[in-house]
Design a protein around this motif. Structure first.
Motif, short mmCIF file in Angstrom:
data_model
loop_
_atom_site.label_atom_id
_atom_site.label_comp_id
_atom_site.label_asym_id
_atom_site.label_seq_id
_atom_site.Cartn_x
_atom_site.Cartn_y
_atom_site.Cartn_z
N LYS A 697 0.81 -1.21 0.00
CA LYS A 697 0.00 0.00 0.00
C LYS A 697 0.85 1.27 0.00
O LYS A 697 0.36 2.36 -0.25
CB LYS A 697 -0.91 0.00 1.23
CG LYS A 697 -0.13 -0.05 2.54
CD LYS A 697 -1.03 -0.29 3.74
CE LYS A 697 -0.19 -0.47 5.00
NZ LYS A 697 -1.00 -0.84 6.16
N LEU A 698 2.13 1.16 0.33
CA LEU A 698 2.95 2.34 0.61
C LEU A 698 3.77 2.78 -0.59
O LEU A 698 4.29 1.95 -1.34
CB LEU A 698 3.91 2.03 1.76
CG LEU A 698 3.25 1.47 3.03
CD1 LEU A 698 4.31 0.99 4.01
CD2 LEU A 698 2.38 2.54 3.66
N THR A 699 3.88 4.10 -0.78
CA THR A 699 4.80 4.66 -1.77
C THR A 699 6.15 4.83 -1.08
O THR A 699 6.25 5.55 -0.09
CB THR A 699 4.31 6.00 -2.30
OG1 THR A 699 3.02 5.83 -2.86
CG2 THR A 699 5.26 6.55 -3.35
N THR A 700 7.13 4.15 -1.61
CA THR A 700 8.41 4.15 -0.92
C THR A 700 9.57 4.39 -1.88
O THR A 700 9.45 4.22 -3.09
CB THR A 700 8.66 2.81 -0.21
OG1 THR A 700 8.63 1.78 -1.18
CG2 THR A 700 7.62 2.54 0.86
N LEU A 717 5.43 2.00 -5.92
CA LEU A 717 4.54 3.09 -6.33
C LEU A 717 3.45 3.33 -5.29
O LEU A 717 3.06 4.46 -5.03
CB LEU A 717 3.92 2.74 -7.69
CG LEU A 717 3.12 3.78 -8.42
CD1 LEU A 717 3.83 5.13 -8.47
CD2 LEU A 717 2.83 3.31 -9.84
N GLY A 718 2.95 2.25 -4.70
CA GLY A 718 2.00 2.39 -3.60
C GLY A 718 0.56 2.57 -4.05
O GLY A 718 0.27 3.09 -5.12
N ILE B 3 9.49 3.92 8.26
CA ILE B 3 8.12 4.38 8.42
C ILE B 3 7.34 3.33 9.17
O ILE B 3 7.65 2.15 9.16
CB ILE B 3 7.47 4.64 7.07
CG1 ILE B 3 7.51 3.39 6.23
CG2 ILE B 3 8.10 5.80 6.37
CD1 ILE B 3 6.65 3.50 5.04
N ASN B 40 7.60 -1.24 8.68
CA ASN B 40 8.30 -1.50 7.43
C ASN B 40 9.66 -0.83 7.51
O ASN B 40 9.82 0.31 7.10
CB ASN B 40 7.51 -0.95 6.24
CG ASN B 40 8.25 -1.15 4.93
OD1 ASN B 40 9.29 -1.80 4.89
ND2 ASN B 40 7.73 -0.59 3.85
N ASN B 43 12.24 0.26 3.74
CA ASN B 43 12.31 1.35 2.77
C ASN B 43 11.93 2.68 3.41
O ASN B 43 11.62 2.76 4.59
CB ASN B 43 11.42 1.05 1.56
CG ASN B 43 12.08 0.06 0.62
OD1 ASN B 43 13.28 0.14 0.37
ND2 ASN B 43 11.31 -0.88 0.13
N ILE B 44 11.86 3.69 2.57
CA ILE B 44 11.66 5.05 3.05
C ILE B 44 10.40 5.61 2.43
O ILE B 44 10.16 5.44 1.23
CB ILE B 44 12.87 5.92 2.66
CG1 ILE B 44 14.08 5.45 3.49
CG2 ILE B 44 12.61 7.39 2.88
CD1 ILE B 44 15.39 5.85 2.95
N ALA B 45 9.60 6.25 3.25
CA ALA B 45 8.33 6.78 2.76
C ALA B 45 8.57 8.00 1.88
O ALA B 45 9.50 8.78 2.10
CB ALA B 45 7.44 7.16 3.92
N GLU B 46 7.70 8.15 0.90
CA GLU B 46 7.84 9.28 -0.01
C GLU B 46 7.77 10.61 0.74
O GLU B 46 8.44 11.58 0.38
CB GLU B 46 6.74 9.21 -1.06
CG GLU B 46 6.91 10.23 -2.18
CD GLU B 46 5.84 10.08 -3.24
OE1 GLU B 46 4.68 9.89 -2.85
OE2 GLU B 46 6.18 10.13 -4.42
N GLN B 172 1.52 7.12 -11.99
CA GLN B 172 0.51 6.39 -12.76
C GLN B 172 0.02 7.15 -13.97
O GLN B 172 -0.71 6.60 -14.80
CB GLN B 172 -0.72 6.08 -11.88
CG GLN B 172 -0.47 5.09 -10.76
CD GLN B 172 -0.24 5.79 -9.44
OE1 GLN B 172 0.29 6.91 -9.40
NE2 GLN B 172 -0.62 5.14 -8.36
#
Lengths: 1109, 439
Positions: A697-700, A717-718, B3, B40, B43-46, B172
């Protein structure tokens, strides 16, 4: 790590055992005992492992080999007993128990092909119910007697329609992928979830997700850590209609393993010892063919091979089968069970050591007098132990504590579609390229560096191996794994009275596997490989833990004077999964001898962690009417940490009905009752789900190292709106028993719709994110039927014959991808042609075809594509875009070719869209799969059992091995047909007509691979395999007694005994993708029926002795 | 940084409560708080990218993704020229070897393109964030912005050098392709970034910025020569005043044989990379043309390409990583030599060419072979594996021996100027490629 804890537990358990055994003996004074025998009503032979239980109590016993049982510590009074055994109709009896005395009650069980009285698991935590009351089927598999079973994978293979065990290759120690009724997800794992005694277990496997790679095959399954000897039965819920109460993750079905438990009585020992030999069938691998192109080459090859070789005359060598040997395996297991009314025990252990039928010794030739040795091996060892203790401090409470422990070790060669796999390189080899140039003393060395026939003095390329390495170099790599797996459960059962029942389960499954791959310094023995000449080492450590907590209760009551019965089931269940994978790789050792990652010069590391929490509660009400009609409604409400921020819990409802007309009092006397004495009709509908990945679910952004230090690049992409995909499945079925319930038909028609299917969608890569992103946009439809026929033909004291036949039909359709582009197995790798594309079966094969004849008088295809007009052939040697005529081709072939690729064919583009790889070529899953067989007892003590398995109906295999061997110029291109055609085309002595015929063979039978992927590559894979055959001699009791045993049997068995198929490849069951981690993804889900350099399945012959005492 | 996915809003608490109901009775430890919250740490959150403190790491990401993109696309590009010869098992390389460049289904251009899209997007988005930080006076280290301009410019120029078309999608949201005729705008965008960088650079990147801008201006002019595709230009020589000025300015900052290089780390390799394919897998080998290259004046083996081949085949650490030369003094001198030749200034031409030759101790050119031939040769020898070769082959009307006129595709053999198409991975995912008018 775990062992000390396990040892502590074992010591504590033994202390408890010793203490309670003593006290139990004391407590047994003043209460009664029941004993007796259970016999087969037809043959009058004792029935082993029959259960005798007392109604409304927890006490019970299991029969020994002589059919004897004994229930001690029974309170005085009238007791209703029930004797059960799979394959027999249960029998009830009432017995009067007097304090201090032994009441005897014998049973004679009648064989019953339809077992409506069987107790089956109906919910999490082991909730149970009568089979006949369930609207859905619960397939029950018992370990087949007298068939040496080496793993859970083998136990499930070919036993039940709709359940497929999919091997990857014939490598020793390999696990199988499991599919139940096909695929219930496009993107998520299609493996069923597995519970052992109510506890979720690691259903993964493979070598981790880091740097250790095997090429695809030979990957162990963590399910095979379960000792098959410890298994009492396996129940399989085939889909959502049956698995609703298991909630999220259950849409692919549920496998419920129940392990053996002890029963009160003196210790009963069972010893199994097996010695086996294994081999690969040689006849299905064609030799490597080639031919000399010049006199000088012919002269050199003649010297090398020690035989006269003529220019343009094909010759061959068996390079691949030189890697075969006869393998051996030893398995020993010992189990003891028994106990007192207070405490029962089952303790088992098993040792399995196997050295499979792969060996590199044939290529272990000396280099300048020094034998280099090989490191690639195929070893599978397992050491397993299990303890099951049952504590019954009162007649209404029982506590079960069970622990399984497995330690395993696997070695295997690099394999399948790997350019560094020894077997692949042997299959690639071209005998005419054999040379010892690296051993030549000078360019004019008259020996050409040859030491003896087919051997170089030192370095060389004695098989004419491919571009990448020699077979000997590839044999320097060792791949292995050491794993430990612990599964423990504590289960408490409280039965305050006949109406209420409560169960609580707490369990942990923990597995730890360390995988490694090692290539030593100086592995380029022949100066050919560049893989990592100074060596490499890769390590992967994976730990997996799932904690299961569950509680459920049931309330059973009769209403309206017994007209109605009610069973209310309720409970909650959850599990927490934590998985950690750490991996490292390094290469460039400073010298020989170093075998650790830290010894290299370019270290890389990898770590990934995931945690999933799933919890839900459920309730189910079952109402029975006069014991012949049952309706059930129920639901589970589930939460999952991966659902996404905007999604709440999910409701999975179910409903079912079961009608047993034959249980109506008036039925037996009716016409229908006489014709069909047993009849059941049933229907069920239910939902189950599958959640997205833990972090989808997460954009990372992910770390990526730059010269300046750590950096960040787009990763996931999330999609914050992700929710579980939900399968809705209904099934209707019937069981019909004929001829006194000795012949039965069991038929189930099912249909499944997967909505909100999670589609791994590729968004424009110019948008920055390369990875596929899940979206709930797809729909996957499926339907099928399962048919089981079973017959107890004869059952007399001296002879019995049981027969069965199963067939499952499966049809699947990708109804919608929600606008997402098609997905392809293998990403951009063009040789795997399996696609997920709307309107086709999942995994549909699309690829190249030759230009075909025009329809009627047309000169193009309807869409304007090129087609063959009369007299034309699918060649375009003059490059005018039109097919050549035969005359044009003969003119072109008037002179010999210099290279066979000068006559590339014309690929069809029937729809004229510029894509020549979009022709439908078949599907990788068969319409039908099933098995048949039976067992026969002769002369009282001899028993023959057999099993055949088949797949058929639009079953298409991608023969990539063959495509390479027929088509690739550098690697392969070495079948007899290829060598013959190529020699003809290049030989100046050939006529143009001969060359024309060879050219036709080339394009119609041989040419393939890019840019003609799929051409001459996909073939019908229908097969019938004689899977099992065994001959058992049960010694007469007197003989057994002389040896101090109560039961002694000797079994001679064969596995994968014979194969009938038109498929020309090595084996229709091999597949490039192995079990891996039971992972999700297009490749694992739909990369089916791809034969890419896998070893054929092993034939196995064994001699086993089983003794009880 | 990591995150934590928290169901911290009201609905989340409700779900937690319900889930707690389910498990509360089961867990002796009790307490449902956070039962569905999982971490999580991978990785790193946007959202973390909005923190200017991570600017250096974001700039590193642009650099890493740019060099990863080059590592990926360099292998198909060099195979399509005579720099690499196919020796392995995968026929899509053979297709490239034969000059069949326009096949949008080719698996290797397809795979490489994913890294191309990533690098372009990462650079453009990072520039947007950094420019905003800079406007808000929150960007403490402006060199991060300079570096990002530089590397993003390199990515854009590489795309224009190698691809027939490109789309600027975002996440997207698909975008329509710019079209072959407009691909020069990528060079303009790259030059624009470099202009901005030059304004704020305090000197740390002087040579790299000027030399790269010279090389990109020259590349744009070369692109104009081979566009539209299908014909060899009558006059292949470029004389671009901007490129010349930047080249001279860069040379003025040089130590004599400098080069701006980027390192392709083994830790950040793409699924295909040129070092692995050649030095590891043996799928390709150094082209026979280069292995046997002889200096046209001495008639002896060319020392320049031999050195570059050696550097490639035996890099200082792993055989599967190394440095890409983005631009060098040698190339700048060749740009200046070419412009001199274009104006028939043979004195200056000889001076520039011989400046290059003297770096390897080679005897000067004094007219032993035609000036154009020595220019072609020096570019071939000195720019080995620097992604210049295909355009040079086209504009100089040269054909590689392995190129074939495959009737199925537009090939380099019969369509000079043809470059890689937008490959299948993008065509399938981006509806604007098939139907630009819909976007």
């Amino acid at each position: 790590m775990q062992p000390p804890r396990i040892l502590r537990r074992a010591v504590i358990a033994l202390a408890v055992l010793a203490t309670t055994l003593g006290s139990a003996t004391a407590r047994a004074q003043g209460i009664g005992t029941i004993d007796g025998t259970v016999l087969d009503a037809g043959s009058r032979r004792p029935i082993q492992s029959a259960q005798v239980t007392i109604a409304g109590a927890l006490a019970g016993a299991m029969t020994n080999a002589a059919g004897e049982y004994r229930i001690v510590g029974v309170s005085p009074g009238s007791k209703q007993l029930t004797a059960r055994r799979i394959g027999y109709a249960p029998v009830n009896a009432t017995v009067e128990v007097v304090a201090g005395q032994t009441a005897r009650q014998d049973f004679q069980l009648q064989q019953a092909v339809i077992e409506l009285g069987t107790i089956v698991t109906v919910g999490t935590g082991g909730a149970q119910g009568l089979a006949k009351a369930q609207g859905n089927t619960v397939a029950t598999i018992s370990p087949p007697p007298n068939i040496p079973i080496t793993s859970i994978s083998e136990m499930l293979q070919g036993r039940e329609p709709g359940i497929q065990m999919l091997p990857s290759s014939g490598l020793t120690g390999e696990g199988a992928r499991i599919r139940i009724r096909g695929n219930a997800s496009l993107s998520q794992s299609n493996e069923p979830v597995v519970y052992v005694d109510g506890v979720r277990v690691d259903n993964g496997g493979g070598f981790g997700s880091g740097y250790v790679s095997t090429g695809g095959g030979g990957q162990p399954s963590r399910l095979d850590d379960i000792d098959p000897n410890s298994v009492e039965k396996v129940e399989i819920l085939k889909g959502a209609a049956a698995a609703t109460l298991y909630g999220t993750e259950a849409s692919n079905g549920v496998i419920i393993v129940t392990t053996k438990k002890g029963s009160a009585g003196s210790p009963r020992w069972t010893l199994n010892a097996e010695q086996a030999a294994s081999q690969y069938p040689k006849g299905r691998v064609e030799n490597n063919w080639g031919f000399a192109r010049s006199d000088s080459q012919a002269a050199r090859l003649s010297k090398f091979y020690g035989q006269q070789i003529q220019k343009f005359a094909p010759f061959s060598r068996p390079f691949a089968t030189r890697l075969y040997e006869t393998g051996n395996a030893t398995t020993t297991s010992l189990a003891v069970s028994g106990g007192t009314p207070l405490l029962t025990y089952y303790v088992g252990g098993r040792l399995q050591r196997e050295d499979g039928p792969f060996s590199g010794e044939a290529y272990n030739a000396p280099i300048n007098g020094v034998v280099p040795g090989t490191r690639s091996k195929d070893i599978a060892n397992k050491y397993q132990g299990d303890v099951n203790l049952g504590l019954s401090p009162s007649s209404f409470f029982r506590l079960n504590v069970r622990a399984l422990y497995t330690q395993s070790h696997n070695d295997l060669p690099d394999n399948n579609n790997s350019i560094y796999a020894p077997y692949t390189l042997a299959l690639f080899s071209k005998p005419e390229r054999a040379e010892c140039a690296a051993s030549q003393d000078s360019a004019n060395d008259p020996t050409f560096g040859i030491a003896s026939v087919e051997r170089c003095r030192g370095p060389g390329n004695p098989t004419g191996a491919s571009s990448f390495a020699t077979v000997r170099e590839a044999l320097q790599r060792s791949i292995g794994q050491d794993a430990r797996h612990v599964n423990g459960v504590v289960r408490g059962t409280y039965v305050p009275n006949a109406a209420w029942n409560f169960d609580g389960t707490f369990g942990i499954d923990f597995s730890s596997q360390r995988s490694s791959s090692f290539l030593p310094f100086g592995n380029n023995l022949d100066f050919r490989t560049n893989q990592a000449n100074e060596g490499d080492k890769n390590v992967d450590d994976r730990t997996f833990q799932v904690t299961t907590v569950g509680a459920n209760g049931s309330y059973n009551t009769d209403l309206f004077a017994g007209m109605f019965s009610s069973q209310l089931l309720f409970g909650a269940q959850g599990f927490i999964t934590k998985e950690n994978d750490e991996s490292s790789t390094n290469q460039g050792f400073p010298g020989p001898g170093i075998e650790v990652v830290s010894g290299g010069s370019t270290p890389q590391v990898f770590e990934v962690f995931s945690s999933i929490v799933n919890a839900g509660y459920f309730a189910q009400e079952q109402v029975g009417f006069r014991d012949w009609l049952f309706t059930t409604v129920g639901a589970r409400y589930d939460y999952n940490s991966a659902f996404g921020k905007s999604s709440g819990g999910v409701l999975y409802p179910k409903a079912s009905i079961s009608i047993i007309p034959s249980d109506r009092p008036t039925y037996a006397a009716s016409f229908l009752g006489r014709a069909v004495p047993v009849m059941r009709l049933r229907a069920a509908i239910g939902k189950a789900g599958r959640q997205p990945g833990a972090f989808d679910k997460l954009t990372t952004y992910a770390p990526l190292t730059s010269e300046e230090g750590g950096g960040l690049v787009p990763d996931n992409l999330g999609n914050p709106d992700l929710k579980p995909e939900i399968s809705t499945e209904w099934e209707v079925g019937t069981e019909l028993g004929f001829l006194d319930n000795r012949f039965a038909i069991d038929f189930t028609r099912w249909q499944r719709v997967l909505k909100d299917a999670l589609v791994a969608r590729q968004f424009p890569v110019t948008g920055g994110f390369r990875k596929l992103q899940l979206d709930n946009i797809g729909q996957l439809d499926a339907f099928g039927w399962d048919l089981k026929l079973k017959a107890f033909v004869v059952n007399r004291p001296n002879v019995s014959l049981d027969l069965y036949a199963n067939t499952a039909f499966l049809s699947q359709l990708v109804k919608s991808l929600g606008g997402a582009p098609p997905l392809k197995v293998g990403g951009s790798y063009p040789r795997y042609r399996n696609f997920i594309i709307e309107g086709y079966a999942p995994g549909a094969l699309l690829g190249a075809q030759l230009v075909r004849p025009c329809a009627g008088s047309a000169t193009t295809t309807p869409a304007g594509g090129v087609c063959l007009r009369p007299g034309e052939l699918p060649f375009d040697t003059n490059g005018d875009g039109r097919p050549d005529t035969e005359a044009q081709l003969l003119a072109f072939l008037a002179n010999p070719l210099t290279n066979i690729t000068q006559i590339d064919p014309l690929g069809a583009d029937d729809n004229n869209d510029g894509n020549k790889l979009d022709h439908y070529l078949g599907k990788p899953t068969p319409d039908y799969q099933g098995s048949f067989g039976g067992s026969m007892r002769l002369f009282q003590n001899w028993q023959v059992a057999t099993n055949f398995e088949y797949k058929a109906g639009r079953y298409t295999i991608t023969d990539l091995t063959g495509a390479f061997r027929r088509s690739n110029p550098n690697n392969g291109g070495n079948t007899r047909a290829r060598a013959t055609a190529e020699a003809t085309l290049l030989n100046p002595a050939s006529t143009a007509q001969q060359r024309l015929e060879a050219a036709k063979v080339y394009v119609y039978q041989l040419r393939g691979l890019s840019p003609y992927d799929g051409l001459n590559q996909n073939f019908a894979g229908d097969f019938l395999r004689w899977r099992e055959l065994s001959l058992t001699y049960n010694t007469p009791p007197a003989w057994a007694a002389r040896l101090g045993t109560s039961d002694l049997a000797v079994t001679l068995a064969a596995k994968n005994f014979a194969l009938w198929t038109k498929y020309a490849g090595v084996d229709p069951e091999v597949n490039v993708y192995g079990r891996n981690g039971g992972a999700a993804g297009t490749d694992n889900n739909f990369g089916d029926a791809i034969d890419a350099f896998g070893f054929p399945l092993q034939r196995r012959f064994s001699l086993a002795v089983r003794a009880s005492f | 940084m990591r995150i934590i996915s928290k169901g911290s809003h009201a609905a989340g608490r409700c779900r937690v409560a319900h889930a707690g109901l389910a498990l509360a009775g089961l867990l002796a430890a009790g307490g449902c708080k956070g039962i569905l919250d999982v971490e999580n740490p991978n990785n790193i959150a946007e959202s973390s990218l909005g923190d200017p403190q991570a600017a250096v790491q974001q700039a590193n990401g642009v650099e890493a993704s740019t060099v990863r993109m080059i590592s990926a696309i360099a292998a198909p590009y060099a195979t399509a020229t005579d720099e690499l010869d196919w020796t392995g098992s995968r026929e899509a390389w053979n297709e490239l070897e034969k000059g069949v460049i326009s096949d949008y289904l080719n698996e290797f251009t397809d795979l490489a393109f994913t890294y191309v899209g990533e690098a372009r997007y990462t650079g453009d988005e990072t520039i947007k964030r950094f420019e905003a930080f800079d406007t808000q006076k929150r960007l403490r280290d402006r060199n991060s912005l300079v570096r990002t301009y530089l590397h993003t410019a390199i990515a854009h120029a590489a795309i224009a050098d190698m691809f027939d078309d490109f789309a600027f999608s975002s996440k997207q949201t698909p975008a329509k392709p710019v079209g072959r005729a407009n691909m020069f705008t990528l060079y303009d965008k790259a030059i624009g970034y470099l202009n901005k960088a030059a304004v704020i650079d305090t000197g740390d990147f002087g040579y790299a910025l000027l030399a790269t801008r010279a090389r990109i201006k020259h590349a744009k002019a070369v692109w104009m020569k081979i566009t539209p595709q299908g014909q060899t230009p009558a006059n292949p020589l470029v004389n671009d005043a901007g490129a010349n000025a930047d080249a001279l300015a860069a040379l003025a900052l040089s130590g004599g044989d400098d080069a701006f290089k980027m390192k392709s780390n083994i830790e950040a390799q793409p699924d295909i990379n040129i070092w692995f394919e050649v030095n590891g897998r043996n799928e390709m080998s150094i082209g026979d043309v280069y292995r046997t290259l002889t200096d046209p004046i001495t008639g002896l083996p060319d020392p320049v390409s031999a050195r570059l081949i050696s550097e490639f085949e035996d890099p200082p650490t792993s055989s599967q990583e190394g440095f890409f030369t983005i631009v060098s003094d040698r190339e700048l001198l060749l740009i200046l030599a070419e412009s001199a030749l274009a104006t028939n200034d043979l004195v200056t031409f000889a001076s520039r060419i011989n400046a290059v030759r003297s770096l390897d101790g080679l005897p000067p050119w004094t007219g032993q072979v035609p000036a154009l031939e020595i220019l072609k040769f020096e570019r071939q020898a000195n720019l080995f594996l620097q992604m210049r070769r295909l355009a040079d082959l086209y504009r100089f009307g040269l054909k590689v021996a392995q190129w074939s006129a495959d009737p199925n595709f537009k090939s380099a053999f019969d369509t000079p100027g043809v470059l890689f198409p937008i490959p299948n991975v993008e065509r399938l995912a981006n509806p604007c490629v098939a139907n630009p008018s819909s976007c």
